[in-house]
Motif scaffolding. Structure first.
Motif, short mmCIF file in Angstrom:
data_model
loop_
_atom_site.label_atom_id
_atom_site.label_comp_id
_atom_site.label_asym_id
_atom_site.label_seq_id
_atom_site.Cartn_x
_atom_site.Cartn_y
_atom_site.Cartn_z
N LEU A 13 85.71 30.66 -58.95
CA LEU A 13 84.36 30.39 -59.44
C LEU A 13 83.32 30.86 -58.43
O LEU A 13 82.28 31.41 -58.80
N GLY A 14 83.62 30.66 -57.15
CA GLY A 14 82.70 31.11 -56.09
C GLY A 14 82.46 32.61 -56.20
O GLY A 14 81.31 33.08 -56.18
N GLN A 15 83.52 33.38 -56.38
CA GLN A 15 83.38 34.84 -56.49
C GLN A 15 82.66 35.23 -57.78
O GLN A 15 81.94 36.23 -57.84
N SER A 16 82.84 34.42 -58.81
CA SER A 16 82.14 34.69 -60.08
C SER A 16 80.64 34.49 -59.91
O SER A 16 79.84 35.26 -60.44
N ILE A 17 80.26 33.45 -59.15
CA ILE A 17 78.82 33.24 -58.87
C ILE A 17 78.30 34.42 -58.04
O ILE A 17 77.23 34.97 -58.34
N LEU A 18 79.10 34.82 -57.05
CA LEU A 18 78.69 35.94 -56.19
C LEU A 18 78.42 37.21 -57.01
O LEU A 18 77.49 37.97 -56.73
N SER A 19 79.24 37.41 -58.05
CA SER A 19 79.09 38.63 -58.87
C SER A 19 77.75 38.66 -59.62
O SER A 19 77.36 39.68 -60.17
N LEU A 20 77.04 37.53 -59.64
CA LEU A 20 75.79 37.45 -60.42
C LEU A 20 74.53 37.40 -59.56
O LEU A 20 73.43 37.31 -60.11
N VAL A 21 74.68 37.43 -58.24
CA VAL A 21 73.50 37.18 -57.40
C VAL A 21 72.36 38.18 -57.64
O VAL A 21 71.20 37.82 -57.55
N ASN A 22 72.71 39.41 -57.98
CA ASN A 22 71.64 40.41 -58.18
C ASN A 22 70.80 40.11 -59.41
O ASN A 22 69.67 40.57 -59.53
N LYS A 23 71.36 39.35 -60.35
CA LYS A 23 70.61 38.98 -61.57
C LYS A 23 69.66 37.83 -61.31
O LYS A 23 68.79 37.55 -62.11
N TYR A 24 69.91 37.08 -60.23
CA TYR A 24 69.10 35.88 -59.95
C TYR A 24 68.41 36.02 -58.60
O TYR A 24 68.70 35.30 -57.64
N LYS A 25 67.50 36.95 -58.55
CA LYS A 25 66.82 37.23 -57.27
C LYS A 25 65.84 36.11 -56.89
O LYS A 25 65.37 36.05 -55.76
N ASN A 26 65.56 35.23 -57.86
CA ASN A 26 64.70 34.06 -57.57
C ASN A 26 65.46 32.98 -56.80
O ASN A 26 64.86 32.01 -56.33
N LEU A 27 66.77 33.13 -56.71
CA LEU A 27 67.59 32.11 -56.04
C LEU A 27 68.17 32.69 -54.75
O LEU A 27 68.71 33.81 -54.76
N ASN A 28 68.04 31.93 -53.67
CA ASN A 28 68.59 32.36 -52.39
C ASN A 28 69.92 31.64 -52.21
O ASN A 28 69.97 30.45 -51.89
N ILE A 29 71.01 32.37 -52.48
CA ILE A 29 72.33 31.71 -52.54
C ILE A 29 73.17 32.11 -51.33
O ILE A 29 73.38 33.29 -51.08
N HIS A 30 73.67 31.10 -50.62
CA HIS A 30 74.56 31.36 -49.49
C HIS A 30 75.97 30.87 -49.84
O HIS A 30 76.13 29.78 -50.40
N PHE A 31 76.96 31.68 -49.49
CA PHE A 31 78.35 31.34 -49.83
C PHE A 31 79.12 30.94 -48.57
O PHE A 31 79.07 31.65 -47.56
N SER A 32 79.82 29.83 -48.66
CA SER A 32 80.65 29.40 -47.52
C SER A 32 82.05 29.08 -48.05
O SER A 32 82.23 28.84 -49.24
N ASP A 33 83.03 29.11 -47.15
CA ASP A 33 84.38 28.61 -47.51
C ASP A 33 84.89 27.82 -46.32
O ASP A 33 84.15 27.61 -45.34
N ILE A 34 86.14 27.39 -46.41
CA ILE A 34 86.66 26.41 -45.43
C ILE A 34 86.49 26.84 -43.96
O ILE A 34 86.24 26.02 -43.10
N ASP A 35 86.58 28.15 -43.68
CA ASP A 35 86.46 28.60 -42.29
C ASP A 35 85.05 28.36 -41.74
O ASP A 35 84.87 28.14 -40.54
N GLU A 36 84.04 28.38 -42.61
CA GLU A 36 82.66 28.18 -42.16
C GLU A 36 82.21 26.72 -42.36
O GLU A 36 81.51 26.16 -41.54
N LEU A 37 82.62 26.16 -43.48
CA LEU A 37 82.25 24.77 -43.79
C LEU A 37 83.40 24.09 -44.53
O LEU A 37 83.69 24.42 -45.69
N ASP A 38 84.03 23.14 -43.84
CA ASP A 38 85.16 22.41 -44.41
C ASP A 38 84.60 21.11 -45.03
O ASP A 38 84.14 20.23 -44.30
#
Ligand SMILES: NC(=O)c1ccc[n+]([C@@H]2O[C@H](COP(=O)([O-])OP(=O)(O)OC[C@H]3O[C@@H](n4cnc5c(N)ncnc54)[C@H](OP(=O)(O)O)[C@@H]3O)[C@@H](O)[C@H]2O)c1
Length: 292
Positions: A13-38
């Motif tokens: 689901l995280g990668q699916s959200i990432l695939s849409l970021v260019n469509k939602y330029k009004n949203l500043n979205i940061h992606f993290s996973d366990i190595d950065e934020l557990d």
């Protein structure tokens, strides 16, 4: 600009959200996973979200190995329930909204009528129990949260039923697939798009943030057998698929025989249109073909 943090960003689901970021330029979205934020580390979560000063956290992190959860109980509960409580506590302390993902497996599947958000949830598996407990912890500790229950998630990303059927269909001449377990597939990109659309509607002032549980899957109901046949047809895979009963395919965790959702709440509240599952499957397979 609205600041969003996605946890478990490397998952499907995280990668699916990432695939849409260019469509939602009004949203500043940061992606993290366990190595950065557990998310199981409560202090790290509080500090990270305080420093990031976010408006929303979309929790895509989870323990999703349904069968392994039957014997990895401590870890499953830690990620699906206790870590969700950590998120709730951090959200109250640092004042952000939580969008959390749950599952059709909170239901035992014995009612054979589409489940509403008000239907009584009795999970059949330990995974389902941990996900239900996560819902409860979130709502008790940070009621300003939305929970999207979804089912049969698939996409062009990560491992899932669609990719498994393509691989096995190419390797084998015959496959046995369960035909008496029915539900609704969900293209993860459709769910991702719905979440971002709802946040956009709220942030543009067209809609309010209305906390609570929402059911989301694609439209229509099918069995895993129907799903497999359609995957093979659309991919031109020549494999004989044999329908079998769930009892002929024993798994460590019991599965709900029927887990379709009533989706009127999300459709009426946010006026979203939900695609029929076969149309979304076609979209996903097109993306898979383009990648190969
Ligand atoms: N998949 C389905 O069919 C399905 C159906 C209904 C509902 N859901 C729900 O939908 C949501 C998303 O599922 P999905 O298929 O996208 O899951 P997924 O592909 O398994 O992704 C989960 C992600 O969370 C990460 N993660 C694990 N522990 C973490 C931690 N302590 N802190 C931060 N990240 C952590 C995982 O990393 P690692 O890979 O390194 O562990 C992975 O990247 C989940 O809540 C799931 O319960 C899924």
């Amino acid at each position: 600009m609205t600041k969003i943090l996605v946890t478990g960003g490397n998952g499907q689901l995280g990668q699916s959200i990432l695939s849409l970021v260019n469509k939602y330029k009004n949203l500043n979205i940061h992606f993290s996973d366990i190595d950065e934020l557990d998310i199981s580390q409560s202090e790290q979560l509080k500090e990270y979200t305080r420093a990031a000063n976010i408006d929303y956290l979309i929790n895509c992190a989870a323990y999703t190995a349904v069968d392994k959860a039957e014997h990895e109980k401590v870890l499953a509960k830690k990620l699906n329930a206790e870590a969700v409580k950590n998120i709730a506590i951090a959200a109250t302390e640092n004042n952000f909204r939580v969008i959390h993902i749950s599952t059709d497996y909170v239901f035992d599947g014995n009612t054979f009528k589409p489940y509403t958000e008000a239907s009584f949830a009795v999970p059949a598996s330990y995974y389902g129990q941990t996900k239900l407990l996560g819902e409860k912890y979130l709502m008790e500790n940070h009621p300003a949260s939305m929970i999207f229950r979804t089912s049969w998630l698939y996409s062009q990303f990560a491992h899932n039923f669609v990719k498994t059927m393509i691989r096995l269909g190419r390797e084998k001449s015959e496959l046995r697939v369960v035909a008496d377990q029915v539900g609704s597939p969900t293209y993860a990109v459709d769910l991702a798009s719905t979440i971002l659309e709802i946040i956009s509607q709220i942030e543009s002032g067209n809609k309010h943030f209305i906390p609570g549980i929402y059911h989301y899957s694609n439209e229509g109901i099918c069995s895993w057998y129907d799903f497999a046949i359609n995957i093979h047809q659309l991919m031109n895979i020549d494999c004989h698929v044999v329908p079998i009963e769930l009892k002929e395919y024993p798994t460590a965790a019991p599965r709900p025989l029927y887990s379709a959702f009533n989706k009127n709440k999300i459709k009426n509240t946010y006026k979203i249109q939900i695609p029929y599952w076969r149309f979304s499957l076609e979209k996903c397979l097109k993306a898979i073909k383009t990648e190969n």
